[in-house]
Design a protein around this motif. Structure first.
Motif, PDB file in Angstrom:
ATOM      1  N   TYR A  67       0.818  -1.219   0.000  1.00  0.00           N
ATOM      2  CA  TYR A  67       0.000   0.000   0.000  1.00  0.00           C
ATOM      3  C   TYR A  67       0.855   1.273   0.000  1.00  0.00           C
ATOM      4  O   TYR A  67       0.436   2.303  -0.512  1.00  0.00           O
ATOM      5  CB  TYR A  67      -0.938  -0.002   1.218  1.00  0.00           C
ATOM      6  CG  TYR A  67      -1.905  -1.166   1.221  1.00  0.00           C
ATOM      7  CD1 TYR A  67      -2.816  -1.343   0.177  1.00  0.00           C
ATOM      8  CD2 TYR A  67      -1.902  -2.087   2.274  1.00  0.00           C
ATOM      9  CE1 TYR A  67      -3.697  -2.417   0.178  1.00  0.00           C
ATOM     10  CE2 TYR A  67      -2.776  -3.158   2.285  1.00  0.00           C
ATOM     11  CZ  TYR A  67      -3.659  -3.318   1.230  1.00  0.00           C
ATOM     12  OH  TYR A  67      -4.527  -4.375   1.215  1.00  0.00           O
ATOM     13  N   ARG A  68       2.030   1.175   0.633  1.00  0.00           N
ATOM     14  CA  ARG A  68       2.897   2.361   0.691  1.00  0.00           C
ATOM     15  C   ARG A  68       3.325   2.804  -0.703  1.00  0.00           C
ATOM     16  O   ARG A  68       3.545   3.991  -0.932  1.00  0.00           O
ATOM     17  CB  ARG A  68       4.158   2.076   1.538  1.00  0.00           C
ATOM     18  CG  ARG A  68       3.920   2.144   3.026  1.00  0.00           C
ATOM     19  CD  ARG A  68       5.191   2.506   3.787  1.00  0.00           C
ATOM     20  NE  ARG A  68       6.320   1.654   3.491  1.00  0.00           N
ATOM     21  CZ  ARG A  68       6.577   0.501   4.093  1.00  0.00           C
ATOM     22  NH1 ARG A  68       5.734   0.078   5.038  1.00  0.00           N
ATOM     23  NH2 ARG A  68       7.624  -0.217   3.764  1.00  0.00           N
ATOM     24  N   TYR A  69       3.514   1.879  -1.612  1.00  0.00           N
ATOM     25  CA  TYR A  69       3.959   2.209  -2.961  1.00  0.00           C
ATOM     26  C   TYR A  69       2.790   2.373  -3.935  1.00  0.00           C
ATOM     27  O   TYR A  69       2.995   2.442  -5.136  1.00  0.00           O
ATOM     28  CB  TYR A  69       4.915   1.124  -3.474  1.00  0.00           C
ATOM     29  CG  TYR A  69       6.228   1.101  -2.723  1.00  0.00           C
ATOM     30  CD1 TYR A  69       7.213   2.046  -2.986  1.00  0.00           C
ATOM     31  CD2 TYR A  69       6.464   0.152  -1.727  1.00  0.00           C
ATOM     32  CE1 TYR A  69       8.402   2.042  -2.288  1.00  0.00           C
ATOM     33  CE2 TYR A  69       7.656   0.142  -1.026  1.00  0.00           C
ATOM     34  CZ  TYR A  69       8.623   1.086  -1.299  1.00  0.00           C
ATOM     35  OH  TYR A  69       9.803   1.086  -0.606  1.00  0.00           O
ATOM     36  N   ASP A  70       1.579   2.457  -3.393  1.00  0.00           N
ATOM     37  CA  ASP A  70       0.379   2.638  -4.222  1.00  0.00           C
ATOM     38  C   ASP A  70      -0.224   4.000  -3.896  1.00  0.00           C
ATOM     39  O   ASP A  70      -0.694   4.239  -2.777  1.00  0.00           O
ATOM     40  CB  ASP A  70      -0.621   1.513  -3.935  1.00  0.00           C
ATOM     41  CG  ASP A  70      -1.866   1.626  -4.796  1.00  0.00           C
ATOM     42  OD1 ASP A  70      -1.749   2.061  -5.959  1.00  0.00           O
ATOM     43  OD2 ASP A  70      -2.959   1.304  -4.306  1.00  0.00           O
ATOM     44  N   VAL A  71      -0.195   4.916  -4.886  1.00  0.00           N
ATOM     45  CA  VAL A  71      -0.621   6.297  -4.641  1.00  0.00           C
ATOM     46  C   VAL A  71      -2.099   6.358  -4.268  1.00  0.00           C
ATOM     47  O   VAL A  71      -2.494   7.111  -3.367  1.00  0.00           O
ATOM     48  CB  VAL A  71      -0.343   7.179  -5.884  1.00  0.00           C
ATOM     49  CG1 VAL A  71      -0.828   8.607  -5.645  1.00  0.00           C
ATOM     50  CG2 VAL A  71       1.134   7.180  -6.228  1.00  0.00           C
ATOM     51  N   SER A  72      -2.930   5.579  -4.938  1.00  0.00           N
ATOM     52  CA  SER A  72      -4.369   5.617  -4.650  1.00  0.00           C
ATOM     53  C   SER A  72      -4.659   5.182  -3.219  1.00  0.00           C
ATOM     54  O   SER A  72      -5.541   5.739  -2.542  1.00  0.00           O
ATOM     55  CB  SER A  72      -5.139   4.736  -5.641  1.00  0.00           C
ATOM     56  OG  SER A  72      -4.713   3.388  -5.540  1.00  0.00           O
ATOM     57  N   SER A  73      -3.917   4.192  -2.710  1.00  0.00           N
ATOM     58  CA  SER A  73      -4.106   3.755  -1.317  1.00  0.00           C
ATOM     59  C   SER A  73      -3.697   4.856  -0.349  1.00  0.00           C
ATOM     60  O   SER A  73      -4.347   5.062   0.685  1.00  0.00           O
ATOM     61  CB  SER A  73      -3.276   2.501  -1.040  1.00  0.00           C
ATOM     62  OG  SER A  73      -3.702   1.441  -1.856  1.00  0.00           O
ATOM     63  N   LEU A  74      -2.611   5.560  -0.705  1.00  0.00           N
ATOM     64  CA  LEU A  74      -2.182   6.667   0.152  1.00  0.00           C
ATOM     65  C   LEU A  74      -3.229   7.773   0.191  1.00  0.00           C
ATOM     66  O   LEU A  74      -3.550   8.311   1.259  1.00  0.00           O
ATOM     67  CB  LEU A  74      -0.854   7.245  -0.352  1.00  0.00           C
ATOM     68  CG  LEU A  74       0.418   6.448  -0.064  1.00  0.00           C
ATOM     69  CD1 LEU A  74       1.590   7.087  -0.772  1.00  0.00           C
ATOM     70  CD2 LEU A  74       0.683   6.388   1.437  1.00  0.00           C
ATOM     71  N   MET A  75      -3.766   8.111  -0.986  1.00  0.00           N
ATOM     72  CA  MET A  75      -4.739   9.213  -1.053  1.00  0.00           C
ATOM     73  C   MET A  75      -6.080   8.844  -0.446  1.00  0.00           C
ATOM     74  O   MET A  75      -6.884   9.718  -0.106  1.00  0.00           O
ATOM     75  CB  MET A  75      -4.923   9.667  -2.491  1.00  0.00           C
ATOM     76  CG  MET A  75      -3.665  10.257  -3.129  1.00  0.00           C
ATOM     77  SD  MET A  75      -2.987  11.662  -2.207  1.00  0.00           S
ATOM     78  CE  MET A  75      -4.289  12.871  -2.412  1.00  0.00           C
ATOM     79  N   ASN A  76      -6.335   7.536  -0.314  1.00  0.00           N
ATOM     80  CA  ASN A  76      -7.599   7.101   0.295  1.00  0.00           C
ATOM     81  C   ASN A  76      -7.475   6.823   1.784  1.00  0.00           C
ATOM     82  O   ASN A  76      -8.423   6.327   2.406  1.00  0.00           O
ATOM     83  CB  ASN A  76      -8.116   5.849  -0.416  1.00  0.00           C
ATOM     84  CG  ASN A  76      -8.685   6.192  -1.790  1.00  0.00           C
ATOM     85  OD1 ASN A  76      -9.269   7.261  -1.982  1.00  0.00           O
ATOM     86  ND2 ASN A  76      -8.493   5.296  -2.755  1.00  0.00           N
ATOM     87  N   GLN A  77      -6.297   7.132   2.336  1.00  0.00           N
ATOM     88  CA  GLN A  77      -6.149   7.024   3.788  1.00  0.00           C
ATOM     89  C   GLN A  77      -7.140   7.961   4.465  1.00  0.00           C
ATOM     90  O   GLN A  77      -7.383   9.073   4.004  1.00  0.00           O
ATOM     91  CB  GLN A  77      -4.732   7.424   4.186  1.00  0.00           C
ATOM     92  CG  GLN A  77      -3.706   6.328   4.033  1.00  0.00           C
ATOM     93  CD  GLN A  77      -3.957   5.187   4.991  1.00  0.00           C
ATOM     94  OE1 GLN A  77      -3.890   5.337   6.205  1.00  0.00           O
ATOM     95  NE2 GLN A  77      -4.314   4.043   4.438  1.00  0.00           N
TER      96      GLN A  77
END
Length: 605
Positions: free
Chosen positions: A305-315
């Protein structure tokens, strides 16, 4: 082992006594009673010839001519001028740099390819190689650079080749190995490679270092790119590869916060930033205690998840609503968006001006001073915009500063020697004679370095010249003082006053007697000094421990000490060899000329 060494020592002393009785003592008697006696007679005839008629003026003019010739000859031979002795590498560093944001796994795979190529090149020299170490992602900084980055660098690697001690290399010249590595590792795609070695002496800047300073950063980049292209088009031999100290394409992810939306939601920009930081770098939430040991408990997103931008922005941002006091959660993407961008890695300033540096290593075997002279000539007419400056710094600047310092130190030393001599002799002429002998002694240095094609090492040759000046001054002082003593005795014999002028024949006779008396001390000083410095100059090494225990001296010539101290030792040897002739012939000639000049001034006054 102790008894064996004592027995060996006793045997060595016995052999030395035997050799001394059979060979050295008869040889010393022959040297003192025959060779030196003949030499004194021959020297007496030479000195009589040198002090006769107009010969003193001719010899003085010839010595001045020889000084000018030695300087011109030295300049025409164009010896390499080095700041510090050029050492043979004890280890070689190969630095690999991939594009910014390269993963450590990709860096490691490319480092393995280079490592295999290095191993193939080193195959003929395996007996001289101690180890080959590779660091990827950490410990990749240059140990020769002060303040080098020691952090995590996933896009960098360093291969270190360590060599065995000099005496075990069996004639392998590690400098040639470094040349071969530099030539063979050129042109590998996707990686920037530089080869460097350990540097002896104090920390110094880069051998090629050009600083461009100005106000506008974009203009600085244009100038640096233009200069870089100009130098590359010239194709100057010896430049490893020009680089700019600025990372211009450092990738970054910009998170743009909609402040109006965040204000309506009742959250701050700090809360948004904290949520993203916790997801990426983690946050210590507690500690786990096991006996007396404590372990921090850190919470953060998993790797995928750390290397996935969409996962970061959906935090989700957790906060308390200011309107109803309830705990609420909203995704980061509801108050922020993101964009990919490139930026500078750093911004350097010097004297309040922005600065970009173009630098490079020099390939082993090439002279950095020659390359820098070519670069200065090439860029002399470069049209720099107003308020923008180009300076050659780094090792070149330090070399010029050290050269100026040594020149000033020598001038101060000569001035202090002159003051002491004036107070000691109570005369202005005699200190001039002594200082002139110091100047003339450099004839031997220039001729020796030029004839044997040796490098002029600013630090060590400078120290050698200062050391040489001390020996020459000492010999000249003793000789002049002894001439004065003989002249004083002659006046007493003739019943003259203390400062009375002697007739020309008596004055010349005193000078000849003093020269003959000082012949042996001057020769012995020169011979013992030269013989004592020869092992240092040639790098002769003897293992006395193995000589006494195994009767194996393990003699070899060369090594790091010879490279470092050799220039100083050869300077003293060359200078002192010529200075011996100076002390024995030119000093009496100078004394006679100045004595005649002083007598003439006194008579006219």
């Amino acid at each position: 082992t102790g008894l064996r060494m004592l027995g060996s020592l006793a045997l060595v002393f016995a052999l030395l006594n035997l050799v001394n009785g059979l060979y050295l003592t008869p040889l010393s008697h022959t040297f003192q009673d025959k060779f030196l006696v003949r030499l004194e007679r021959r020297y007496s005839r030479i000195l009589s010839w040198a002090l006769r008629g107009r010969q003193p003026l001719k010899l003085l003019s010839g010595t001045f001519g020889l000084l000018i010739f030695s300087i011109v000859f030295f300049a025409l031979m164009k010896p390499n001028v080095e700041f510090f002795p050029v050492n043979e590498p004890k280890y070689i560093n190969i630095f690999l740099e991939m594009p910014e944001a390269t993963d450590v796994v990709a860096t490691d795979s490319l480092a393995r390819i280079v490592e295999q190529k290095v191993t193939t090149i080193l195959e003929p020299y395996q007996h001289a190689v101690s180890s080959v170490l590779t660091n990827v992602g950490a410990g990749t900084s240059d140990p020769n650079e002060m303040g080098g980055a020691n952090g995590i660098t996933p896009n960098k690697a360093r291969i270190t080749i360590n060599f065995v001690e000099f005496k075990y290399r069996d004639g392998v010249i590690t400098g040639n190995v470094m040349k071969e590595l530099s030539a063979s590792l050129v042109g590998i795609p996707g990686v920037d490679i530089s080869v460097d070695k350990n540097r002896d002496g104090p920390p110094m800047g880069r051998p090629i270092n050009m600083e461009i300073a100005g106000d506008n950063f974009d203009q600085l980049l244009l100038i640096s790119e233009d200069i870089q292209q100009l130098i590359e088009q010239e194709n100057i031999a010896g430049i490893e590869g020009l680089k700019v100290d600025l990372e211009m394409n450092k990738a970054e992810l910009l998170v743009n916060i909609d402040r109006d939306m965040a204000r309506r939601m009742g959250i701050s920009t700090a809360q948004v930033g904290s949520t993203i930081r916790t997801a990426l770098f983690g946050k210590e939430v507690s500690k786990f205690k096991d006996g007396e040991d404590e372990y921090p408990i850190t919470i953060r997103l998993a790797d995928k998840y750390r290397y996935d931008v969409s996962s970061l922005m959906n935090q989700r941002i957790t906060f308390r609503s200011q309107s109803n006091g309830r705990i609420m959660q909203i995704p980061v993407s509801s108050v922020a968006d993101y964009a990919y961008n490139n930026t500078y890695g750093s911004v350097n300033r010097k004297d309040m001006k922005r600065q970009v540096t173009i630098y490079s290593n020099v390939i082993e075997g090439y002279n950095e001073n020659v390359i820098n002279d070519q670069l200065k000539k090439l860029l002399a007419d470069y049209p720099m915009p107003e308020s923008y400056d180009l300076q050659f710094t780094g090792k070149q600047q330090e070399q010029e500063q050290t050269q100026d310092f040594l020149s000033k130190a020598l001038m101060i030393a000569v001035a202090l020697i002159t003051l002491i001599l004036v107070s000691q002799f109570n005369s202005a002429f005699k200190p001039i004679i002594i200082i002139m002998t110091v100047l003339f002694s450099t004839i031997g240095v220039f001729l020796g370095l030029a004839i044997f094609n040796m490098d002029f090492v600013i630090i060590m040759t400078g120290i050698g010249i200062v050391s040489l000046a001390g020996i020459v001054v000492n010999n000249a002082i003793v000789l002049i003082d002894y001439i004065d003593l003989l002249k004083s005795r002659k006046r007493q014999e003739l019943g003259l006053e203390e400062n009375a002028i002697l007739d020309a024949k008596s004055a010349v006779e005193c000078i000849k007697q003093a020269g003959q008396k000082r012949l042996r001390p001057v020769l012995l000083t020169a011979i013992t000094t030269v013989l004592g410095l020869l092992p240092l100059a040639t790098g002769m090494n003897i293992n006395f421990a193995s000589l006494l225990t195994e009767f194996n001296p393990q003699i070899f010539f060369g090594g790091d000490n010879a490279i470092f101290w050799g220039p100083m030792a050869w300077t003293v040897i060359f200078g002192l060899t010529f200075a011996t002739f100076l002390t024995l012939v030119i000093v009496p000639v100078l004394y006679l000329l100045f004595d005649k000049l002083k007598n003439k001034l006194v008579s006219n006054g």
